[in-house]
Design an enzyme around this catalytic site. Structure first.
Site, PDB file in Angstrom:
ATOM      1  N   HIS A  21      34.082  44.872  34.931  1.00 21.18           N
ATOM      2  CA  HIS A  21      34.817  43.644  35.281  1.00 21.18           C
ATOM      3  C   HIS A  21      34.816  43.296  36.762  1.00 21.18           C
ATOM      4  O   HIS A  21      34.984  42.132  37.123  1.00 21.18           O
ATOM      5  CB  HIS A  21      36.254  43.682  34.739  1.00 21.18           C
ATOM      6  CG  HIS A  21      37.221  44.465  35.581  1.00 21.18           C
ATOM      7  ND1 HIS A  21      37.314  45.830  35.526  1.00 21.18           N
ATOM      8  CD2 HIS A  21      38.140  44.070  36.497  1.00 21.18           C
ATOM      9  CE1 HIS A  21      38.252  46.238  36.371  1.00 21.18           C
ATOM     10  NE2 HIS A  21      38.762  45.198  36.975  1.00 21.18           N
ATOM     11  N   GLU A  74      32.440  40.409  41.180  1.00 22.37           N
ATOM     12  CA  GLU A  74      33.366  40.045  42.255  1.00 22.37           C
ATOM     13  C   GLU A  74      33.240  40.963  43.472  1.00 22.37           C
ATOM     14  O   GLU A  74      33.320  40.505  44.610  1.00 22.37           O
ATOM     15  CB  GLU A  74      34.796  40.105  41.705  1.00 22.37           C
ATOM     16  CG  GLU A  74      35.813  39.436  42.588  1.00 22.37           C
ATOM     17  CD  GLU A  74      37.203  39.473  41.931  1.00 22.37           C
ATOM     18  OE1 GLU A  74      37.333  38.957  40.811  1.00 22.37           O
ATOM     19  OE2 GLU A  74      38.122  40.021  42.544  1.00 22.37           O
ATOM     20  N   ASP A  75      33.052  42.237  43.257  1.00 26.58           N
ATOM     21  CA  ASP A  75      33.163  43.197  44.362  1.00 26.58           C
ATOM     22  C   ASP A  75      31.875  43.924  44.736  1.00 26.58           C
ATOM     23  O   ASP A  75      31.888  44.775  45.629  1.00 26.58           O
ATOM     24  CB  ASP A  75      34.240  44.242  44.040  1.00 26.58           C
ATOM     25  CG  ASP A  75      35.632  43.648  44.104  1.00 26.58           C
ATOM     26  OD1 ASP A  75      35.808  42.639  44.805  1.00 26.58           O
ATOM     27  OD2 ASP A  75      36.542  44.173  43.449  1.00 26.58           O
TER      28      ASP A  75
END
Ligand code: ZN
Length: 182
Positions: free
Chosen positions: A64, A68-69
């Site tokens: 997840h 994003e990271d």
């Protein structure tokens, strides 16, 4: 390979993929825990506390934070894990072009409209983040800052209620512990 073996193989592939992508990252707690502990905690909450056995949800939980990271792209996730898992991960990824306050506001606004699968991942993410703040908060966070984070997380979860009452009750129990902030 039968279906169950295939699911297990896929899940292990997701764990290895995420571990590699997050290998240089640490969580914000004082001990700087390995980042991968966080996505593994999500899958554990979904499976063992929520009874979730949808393999796409469990794999998406592990993956997840990769878009994003880390430098992982949606295309890469689709190629390795398929369109379904990629789209769940995309649904729970913040738009990094926005400022932090805008991203937080967007999470509140988007939560009611994401897929059921993405709602489950989001529930587990918020449960795990609040637990981390309770047991191993980031260095220097005041009681006020913790409370603000808890209240924001609750607003996000309030927008997706009905998705999984059992996990929502777990979230509420963790949220209630913000009373211990001093
Ligand atoms: Zn997360």
């Amino acid at each position: 390979m039968n279906k169950q073996d295939k699911h297990l193989a896929n899940f292990i592939k997701a764990v290895a993929f995420a571990a590699e992508k997050h290998r240089r990252q640490r969580r914000k707690d004082v001990e700087a825990s390995p980042y991968i502990n966080h996505p593994i905690a999500l899958a554990n909450v979904l499976s063992h506390e929520g009874g979730v056995d949808d393999i796409d949800v469990l794999c998406a939980a592990i993956l997840h934070d990769t878009i994003e990271d880390t430098k992982t792209t949606a295309e890469e996730l689709e190629q390795v894990f398929g369109a379904k898992i990629m789209s769940i991960v995309l649904e729970v990824s913040d738009d990094k072009n926005l400022k932090s306050a805008e991203r937080k506001q967007q999470q509140i606004e988007h939560a009611p409209h994401i897929s059921h699968e993405a709602k489950l991942v989001k529930l587990a993410d918020k449960i795990c983040n609040l637990r981390d703040i309770l047991t191993m908060p980031p260095a220097g966070w005041s009681a006020q800052r913790k409370q603000t984070y808890f209240d924001w997380a609750k607003k996000v979860i309030d927008g997706l209620r009905g998705a999984h009452p059992q996990l929502e009750a777990i979230f509420d129990a963790v949220y209630a512990q913000s009373q211990t902030f001093t």
